[in-house]
Scaffold this motif. Structure first.
Motif, PDB file in Angstrom:
ATOM      1  N   HIS A  43       0.822  -1.207   0.000  1.00 29.55           N
ATOM      2  CA  HIS A  43       0.000   0.000   0.000  1.00 29.55           C
ATOM      3  C   HIS A  43       0.861   1.263   0.000  1.00 29.55           C
ATOM      4  CE1 HIS A  43      -3.768  -2.203   0.530  1.00 29.55           C
ATOM      5  NE2 HIS A  43      -3.137  -2.960   1.403  1.00 29.55           N
ATOM      6  N   MET A  44       1.996   1.228   0.711  1.00 29.15           N
ATOM      7  CA  MET A  44       2.874   2.393   0.700  1.00 29.15           C
ATOM      8  C   MET A  44       3.466   2.615  -0.684  1.00 29.15           C
ATOM      9  SD  MET A  44       2.696   3.680   3.687  1.00 29.15           S
ATOM     10  CE  MET A  44       4.060   4.818   3.623  1.00 29.15           C
ATOM     11  N   SER A  45       3.762   1.537  -1.390  1.00 22.79           N
ATOM     12  CA  SER A  45       4.292   1.670  -2.755  1.00 22.79           C
ATOM     13  C   SER A  45       3.252   2.281  -3.666  1.00 22.79           C
ATOM     14  CB  SER A  45       4.718   0.298  -3.278  1.00 22.79           C
ATOM     15  OG  SER A  45       5.736  -0.253  -2.475  1.00 22.79           O
ATOM     16  N   VAL A  46       1.996   1.881  -3.509  1.00 24.78           N
ATOM     17  CA  VAL A  46       0.926   2.459  -4.315  1.00 24.78           C
ATOM     18  C   VAL A  46       0.802   3.947  -4.036  1.00 24.78           C
ATOM     19  CG1 VAL A  46      -1.572   2.449  -4.709  1.00 24.78           C
ATOM     20  CG2 VAL A  46      -0.320   0.290  -4.521  1.00 24.78           C
ATOM     21  N   ILE A  47       0.879   4.336  -2.766  1.00 31.15           N
ATOM     22  CA  ILE A  47       0.801   5.760  -2.410  1.00 31.15           C
ATOM     23  C   ILE A  47       1.943   6.534  -3.057  1.00 31.15           C
ATOM     24  CG2 ILE A  47       0.985   7.395  -0.490  1.00 31.15           C
ATOM     25  CD1 ILE A  47      -0.422   5.309   1.259  1.00 31.15           C
ATOM     26  N   SER A  53       7.575  11.194   1.968  1.00 31.90           N
ATOM     27  CA  SER A  53       7.276  10.547   3.249  1.00 31.90           C
ATOM     28  C   SER A  53       7.026   9.059   3.061  1.00 31.90           C
ATOM     29  CB  SER A  53       6.050  11.204   3.900  1.00 31.90           C
ATOM     30  OG  SER A  53       6.300  12.564   4.196  1.00 31.90           O
ATOM     31  N   ALA A  54       6.312   8.704   1.968  1.00 34.71           N
ATOM     32  CA  ALA A  54       6.052   7.288   1.715  1.00 34.71           C
ATOM     33  C   ALA A  54       7.344   6.539   1.439  1.00 34.71           C
ATOM     34  CB  ALA A  54       5.083   7.139   0.552  1.00 34.71           C
ATOM     35  N   ARG A  55       8.257   7.150   0.641  1.00 34.57           N
ATOM     36  CA  ARG A  55       9.533   6.477   0.359  1.00 34.57           C
ATOM     37  C   ARG A  55      10.369   6.327   1.615  1.00 34.57           C
ATOM     38  NH1 ARG A  55       9.161   9.313  -4.669  1.00 34.57           N
ATOM     39  NH2 ARG A  55      10.094  11.167  -3.730  1.00 34.57           N
ATOM     40  N   GLU A  56      10.355   7.342   2.485  1.00 36.53           N
ATOM     41  CA  GLU A  56      11.099   7.249   3.736  1.00 36.53           C
ATOM     42  C   GLU A  56      10.538   6.134   4.623  1.00 36.53           C
ATOM     43  OE1 GLU A  56      12.412  10.029   7.560  1.00 36.53           O
ATOM     44  OE2 GLU A  56      11.262  10.900   5.891  1.00 36.53           O
ATOM     45  N   SER A  57       9.209   6.017   4.659  1.00 36.67           N
ATOM     46  CA  SER A  57       8.591   4.953   5.457  1.00 36.67           C
ATOM     47  C   SER A  57       8.973   3.578   4.913  1.00 36.67           C
ATOM     48  CB  SER A  57       7.078   5.122   5.461  1.00 36.67           C
ATOM     49  OG  SER A  57       6.706   6.351   6.050  1.00 36.67           O
ATOM     50  N   LEU A  58       8.984   3.447   3.576  1.00 36.98           N
ATOM     51  CA  LEU A  58       9.389   2.176   2.985  1.00 36.98           C
ATOM     52  C   LEU A  58      10.834   1.829   3.342  1.00 36.98           C
ATOM     53  CD1 LEU A  58       7.770   2.299  -0.572  1.00 36.98           C
ATOM     54  CD2 LEU A  58       7.312   0.631   1.232  1.00 36.98           C
ATOM     55  N   SER A  59      11.709   2.820   3.329  1.00 38.15           N
ATOM     56  CA  SER A  59      13.107   2.566   3.694  1.00 38.15           C
ATOM     57  C   SER A  59      13.232   2.119   5.138  1.00 38.15           C
ATOM     58  CB  SER A  59      13.942   3.835   3.460  1.00 38.15           C
ATOM     59  OG  SER A  59      13.902   4.215   2.108  1.00 38.15           O
TER      60      SER A  59
END
Length: 453
Positions: A249-253, A281-287
Motif C-alpha cells: 500500500h505504501m508503494s501504491v501511495i 514521506s512514503a519512500r522514507e517509510s518504505l526505507s
C-alpha cells in the motif's frame, strides 16, 4: 486436532493409556525423594513441602509412636532389669524419649538433649545394682531412640553436620569406655556403626530429593524460556508478513503521489509540492520498514538473510486462497468440507485477510498431524462487523504418527492467539465431547482503536 502445539487437552472420549509398570516403578523413587526436600526455614517441619496433608503429618505420627512406646519401656527396663531406682528410671526415661518430639522441627537441639540424657544414663547405670550382664553404655531403648533421631538429622542437616554428629557419638562412646563396669556388654561400637549407616542412607535420600527439586526448577525455567522464545518468533513472523502487506500500500501511495502532476495537469505549485511531500514521506517509510525487515529476517550470525528468505518475499495469501488450501489437504488424504462466504476477501482488511488464512492453515496442519482421517469442516463467514473463521474436526480415524523429537514446534495456538490479538479479535479453542477439536476465531473488520469510545 485432538492435541495442539503449545496446548494439549486430553480427549474426553479417549481413555488415557496407562504408563508401563517399569516407568511407574522408576517414577516412584522420584516422587518419594521429592517429599524429602530440605525445608526452606530452620524451624519448618520435616516433609513440610509434601503435596498431601497425611504426608506432612507423617513425621509427627511416627515420632509420637516411638515416644509413647519407648517411654514406658525405658522406665520398666531400668527399674526391673538394671535396678536403677524408680526416681532415676522415670527421670531418665523422660529425658531420653520426650526430646524426640523436637526432632521433627529442630533435630540438632533434640540430638544434643538426647545425647546428654543418654550419657547421664550411662553414668547412672554404672552404680545400678544389676548392670552386669546387660548392655552398656547404651541400653536397647536408647539405641532405638537415637536411631530415630539420626533419621531426622539425616533428612534435615548438611553433610558436614552429619559427619560431626557421627564423630561426636563415637567420641562419647570411647570416653565412656574408660568407666566401663565389669560384666557388661559394650554397645559403643554398635551405636557408632548403626548411627553412621542411618545418617549415610537418609543423607543420600535427602540429597537426591534436593537434586530432583533443582532439576524440576530448571525444567520449569527452560519451559518458560521456550514459551517466550516461541512467542517472540511468532511475533517476528507476523511482523514480516505485515511488512509485506503494508509495503504494497505504501508503494501504491508513492507511485500515485509521484505521478499525480502528470495524470492531473494544471495543478498549482503548492498542490504539486504537497504531492511531492507525500511521495517523499512514503519512500522514507518504505526505507525504514526495509531496514526493520532486515533485522527481523537476520539469523543473528552477521545479519545475513535467514534460510528460506526467498519464500518470505512471495505475495502473502488471504481468504481467497483458503479453498486451494482445503483442496491440497483433501489430496493429502484428509476429508475436509469447506464453506467460504463470497466476497469475504474483498471486505477484510489486509491484516484480517492474512490472519484468517494463517489460522485455517495452522488448524488444518494440526488436523493432519494429530487427528489423521478425521472428518473436518472449514467455514469462513462475514458480516458488516467481523469475519468468523471456524474449523471443526471429529475424532481421528487412525492413530497419529509421532514425529521424531516431539510432536510439534509449539507454534500452533501461540501463533493463532498472536494473530487474533493483532486484529483485536477473539479466539476460542478446545476439545469436543466426541473426541474432536474446535477452533473459532472472530476477527473484526474495523480497527478497534478507531472506533469512537
Amino acid at each position: 486436532m485432538s492435541d495442539r502445539d503449545g496446548a494439549r487437552p486430553r480427549r474426553p472420549g479417549r481413555p488415557r493409556t496407562p504408563a508401563p509398570a517399569p516407568a511407574r516403578a522408576a517414577r516412584a523413587p522420584v516422587r518419594f525423594t521429592a517429599v524429602l526436600r530440605t525445608p526452606a526455614r530452620a524451624a519448618e517441619p520435616l516433609f513440610a513441602q509434601a503435596p498431601k496433608a497425611w504426608q506432612r503429618m507423617l513425621p509427627y505420627f511416627v515420632v509420637g509412636v516411638f515416644v509413647l512406646s519407648l517411654l514406658p519401656t525405658t522406665i520398666t527396663v531400668l527399674t526391673n532389669d538394671y535396678k536403677a531406682g524408680g526416681g532415676w528410671a522415670g527421670a531418665l526415661g523422660v529425658a531420653q524419649t520426650v526430646p524426640l518430639l523436637l526432632a521433627v522441627t529442630r533435630p540438632l537441639p533434640a540430638w544434643a538433649l538426647v545425647l546428654a540424657a543418654d550419657t547421664l544414663g550411662a553414668v547412672v547405670l554404672t552404680h545400678a545394682d544389676r548392670v552386669a550382664g546387660h548392655t552398656w553404655p547404651w541400653t536397647p531403648m536408647s539405641i532405638v531412640g537415637y536411631l530415630v533421631l539420626m533419621v531426622c538429622l539425616g533428612l534435615r542437616e548438611s553433610i558436614r553436620t552429619l559427619i560431626g554428629v557421627w564423630l561426636v557419638t563415637g567420641a562419647v562412646g570411647v570416653v565412656l569406655g574408660f568407666f566401663e563396669p565389669d560384666g557388661v556388654t559394650t554397645t559403643s561400637a554398635l551405636l557408632f556403626v548403626l548411627s553412621g549407616s542411618v545418617l549415610a542412607v537418609t543423607g543420600a535420600l535427602r540429597g537426591i530429593g534436593d537434586a530432583q527439586q533443582r532439576i524440576a526448577e530448571q525444567e520449569s525455567i527452560s519451559e518458560a524460556e521456550r514459551a517466550r522464545r516461541t512467542l517472540l518468533e511468532e511475533r517476528a513472523r507476523i511482523a514480516r508478513e505485515l511488512h509485506d502487506v503494508v509495503a504494497h500500500h505504501m508503494s501504491v501511495i508513492t507511485v500515485q503521489a509521484d505521478s499525480a502532476p502528470y495524470r492531473l495537469p494544471g495543478m498549482s505549485g503548492p498542490v504539486q509540492e504537497e504531492f511531492a511531500a507525500i511521495a517523499a514521506s512514503a519512500r522514507e517509510s518504505l526505507s525504514e520498514m526495509r531496514r526493520l525487515l532486515t533485522v527481523l529476517r537476520s539469523d543473528g550470525n552477521g545479519g545475513g538473510p535467514a534460510p528460506g528468505g526467498a519464500g518470505e518475499l512471495a505475495p502473502q495469501p488471504g481468504i481467497g486462497r483458503i479453498q486451494q488450501l482445503v483442496e491440497a489437504t483433501v489430496r493429502a488424504g484428509q476429508p475436509v468440507e469447506s464453506s467460504l462466504a463470497a466476497g469475504a476477501e474483498r471486505a477484510a482488511p489486509p491484516a484480517v485477510d492474512l490472519s484468517a488464512y494463517r489460522i485455517v492453515q495452522e488448524a488444518l496442519a494440526n488436523v493432519v498431524r494429530h487427528a489423521p482421517g478425521a472428518e473436518t469442516r472449514v467455514s469462513v463467514t462475514y458480516d458488516a462487523g467481523e469475519v468468523l473463521v471456524l474449523v471443526v474436526n471429529g475424532p481421528a480415524a487412525r492413530d497419529a504418527v509421532v514425529e521424531p523429537g516431539g510432536s510439534g514446534t509449539g507454534h500452533g495456538l501461540v501463533g493463532m492467539h498472536e494473530r487474533v490479538r493483532l486484529t483485536g479479535g477473539t479466539l476460542d479453542t478446545g476439545p469436543l465431547p466426541d473426541g474432536g477439536f474446535r477452533v473459532a476465531a472472530r476477527l473484526p473488520l474495523n480497527d478497534p482503536s478507531e472506533e469512537p469510545s
